[in-house]
Design a protein around this motif. Structure first.
Motif, PDB file in Angstrom:
ATOM      1  N   TYR A 195      31.298 -40.808 -10.820  1.00  0.00           N
ATOM      2  CA  TYR A 195      30.556 -40.237 -11.945  1.00  0.00           C
ATOM      3  C   TYR A 195      31.386 -39.155 -12.633  1.00  0.00           C
ATOM      4  CZ  TYR A 195      26.627 -42.443  -9.496  1.00  0.00           C
ATOM      5  OH  TYR A 195      25.801 -43.317  -8.878  1.00  0.00           O
ATOM      6  N   TYR A 198      18.727 -40.216 -13.398  1.00  0.00           N
ATOM      7  CA  TYR A 198      17.782 -40.864 -12.475  1.00  0.00           C
ATOM      8  C   TYR A 198      17.598 -40.077 -11.192  1.00  0.00           C
ATOM      9  CZ  TYR A 198      22.221 -42.846 -10.841  1.00  0.00           C
ATOM     10  OH  TYR A 198      23.512 -43.014 -10.404  1.00  0.00           O
ATOM     11  N   TYR A 199      18.548 -39.219 -10.822  1.00  0.00           N
ATOM     12  CA  TYR A 199      18.328 -38.370  -9.635  1.00  0.00           C
ATOM     13  C   TYR A 199      17.249 -37.340  -9.933  1.00  0.00           C
ATOM     14  CZ  TYR A 199      22.532 -40.517  -7.799  1.00  0.00           C
ATOM     15  OH  TYR A 199      23.448 -41.439  -7.367  1.00  0.00           O
TER      16      TYR A 199
HETATM   17 FE   LIG Z   1      23.956 -42.928  -8.327  1.00  0.00          FE
END
Ligand SMILES: [Fe+2]
Length: 327
Positions: free
Chosen positions: A151, A207-208
Motif C-alpha cells: 500500500y 475499508y479498515y
Molecule cells: Fe488490505
C-alpha cells in the motif's frame, strides 16, 4: 447483460483468490446459476497464492487469479502469469485507468488511501494532502506502516508520477522524520494507535476504517468514532486509489470460462457483491455501493493515473524508502 457462453468441456473454472468475504457465496453461486460453470476455489493469502502458482509452473490448473493492489498484480505480471484478454465488454465497463493497458489484468473494485487523524487533537482543516504530512509541525505525531507494505509502495508510485522522484524522496524523508515510532503493524494497527493517542495521524485504506465503524464489537466502533478521515489532495491530483483485480492465467486450462468470469465480475450485480465484501467502491461507473460508511464519505476526486503506473514505479518506490531508511 449477455455473458459469453462456455462450451460443454469448459463448465469448470479454477479460481485462485486472495479475497474471501461473506459476499463470496452469493458472488460465485450467481455466476454458476447464470453460466452453468462450476467454480473450484483455491484461497490463500496474497503472497502464498503467488508462490503456489510459481511452484505449479506451466502445469498450474489456475484459470484466474484474483488479488489486491495493482502493485501485486504487476508482480504477477512480471512473473509471466497472465495472458492478454480482449473483451469489448470489459473495455466498455472497466475505466481505462483501472486496467492494465494490454488487457493482462483488470480492476474490479476500488480502494482509497486516506489520511486518518485523532479528532480530539487535530482539526480536519489542518491536513489536506499527503504532502502536508511532511510539515515539521507533525514531528513525533505520525504513525506509518512499513515501507515493504504494498500500500505504501503504491502510494509512493503515485507520488513519483505526480511530483517526480526528487520531491517524492524529500517527502518520504520528511515524513520519516515525523514518525512517532518505528513503522510496524497493518493499517488497522495504525488506526488503533491514532485512537489510543500513540500518534495523532496516519494513512489507511478506507475499508479498515469502515470495518471498525461497522464492527459488531463496541470497542472497535469506539476506535472509529475517535478517528476522522480526510480524502487527500482534493485540490490537486486527487486521492490515491488502488484496485482489487483479476487476470486470466497464461496457461489457463479453461480460458473461455475465465474470460466469461471476468466479464461477469463487471456486471452490475457482481460489482455490488465484489465491492461490498470489502467495503470498497465498484470499479464500474454508475454502480452505486450499498454501504453506509462509503455513502457517508460522499464523492471525491480520485487520482486519474493508470494504476499500472503504481506497479511500474515499484522498484523506484522501494529505493526511495530505502534511501531515507524508512523501515
Ligand atoms: Fe488490505
Amino acid at each position: 447483460m449477455a455473458l459469453g457462453t462456455a462450451n460443454a468441456q469448459e463448465n469448470v473454472l479454477n479460481l485462485y483468490s486472495s479475497r474471501h468475504y461473506q459476499t463470496d457465496e452469493g458472488l460465485y453461486a450467481n455466476f454458476t446459476r447464470l453460466t452453468g460453470i462450476r467454480i473450484n476455489r483455491i484461497e490463500a493469502s496474497e503472497d502464498a497464492l503467488i508462490e503456489r502458482i510459481r511452484n505449479e509452473g506451466e502445469r498450474s490448473p489456475a484459470d484466474v487469479l484474483v488479488t489486491v493492489d495493482a502493485g501485486r498484480l504487476w508482480r504477477a505480471e512480471q512473473l509471466g502469469f497472465f495472458q492478454p484478454v480482449k473483451s469489448a465488454l470489459l473495455d466498455a465497463r472497466i475505466p481505462a485507468n483501472l486496467r492494465e493497458p494490454g488487457g493482462l489484468w483488470y480492476g474490479f473494485s476500488l480502494r482509497a488511501r486516506l489520511i486518518a487523524y485523532n479528532k480530539a487533537k487535530i482539526k480536519p482543516g489542518e491536513l489536506a494532502s499527503y504532502e502536508s504530512l511532511a510539515d515539521p509541525k507533525w514531528q513525533g505525531r505520525i504513525c506509518m506502516r512499513s515501507s515493504t507494505s504494498l500500500y505504501n509502495l503504491s502510494l509512493m508510485g503515485a507520488m513519483i508520477d505526480h511530483l517526480g522522484e526528487q520531491k517524492a524522496q524529500a517527502w518520504a524523508g520528511a515524513v520519516k522524520a515525523n514518525l512517532a515510532r518505528e513503522p510496524r503493524g497493518g493499517d488497522t494497527d495504525q488506526l488503533k494507535s491514532v485512537a489510543a493517542g500513540e500518534c495523532d495521524v496516519t494513512v489507511s485504506n478506507q475499508y479498515y476504517y469502515a470495518r471498525l465503524a461497522r464492527s459488531a464489537k463496541a470497542d472497535e466502533r469506539v476506535i472509529a468514532e475517535k478517528v476522522g478521515v480526510i480524502f487527500p489532495n482534493q485540490a490537486s491530483w486527487g486521492t490515491h486509489v488502488n484496485i482489487s483485480g483479476a487476470g486470466v492465467m497464461k496457461n489457463a486450462p479453461h480460458r473461455e470460462a475465465a474470460v466469461t468470469f471476468l466479464e461477469y465480475l463487471a456486471s452490475d450485480q457482481a460489482q455490488r457483491y465484489f465491492a461490498e465484501g470489502n467495503n470498497e467502491w465498484p470499479a464500474v461507473a454508475g454502480v452505486k455501493p450499498d454501504n453506509p460508511v462509503l455513502a457517508s464519505f460522499g464523492t471525491f476526486k480520485r487520482d486519474a493515473i493508470n494504476v499500472a503506473v503504481l506497479g511500474r514505479n515499484q522498484p523506484r518506490s522501494q529505493k526511495i524508502y530505502d534511501r531515507v531508511a524508512w523501515k
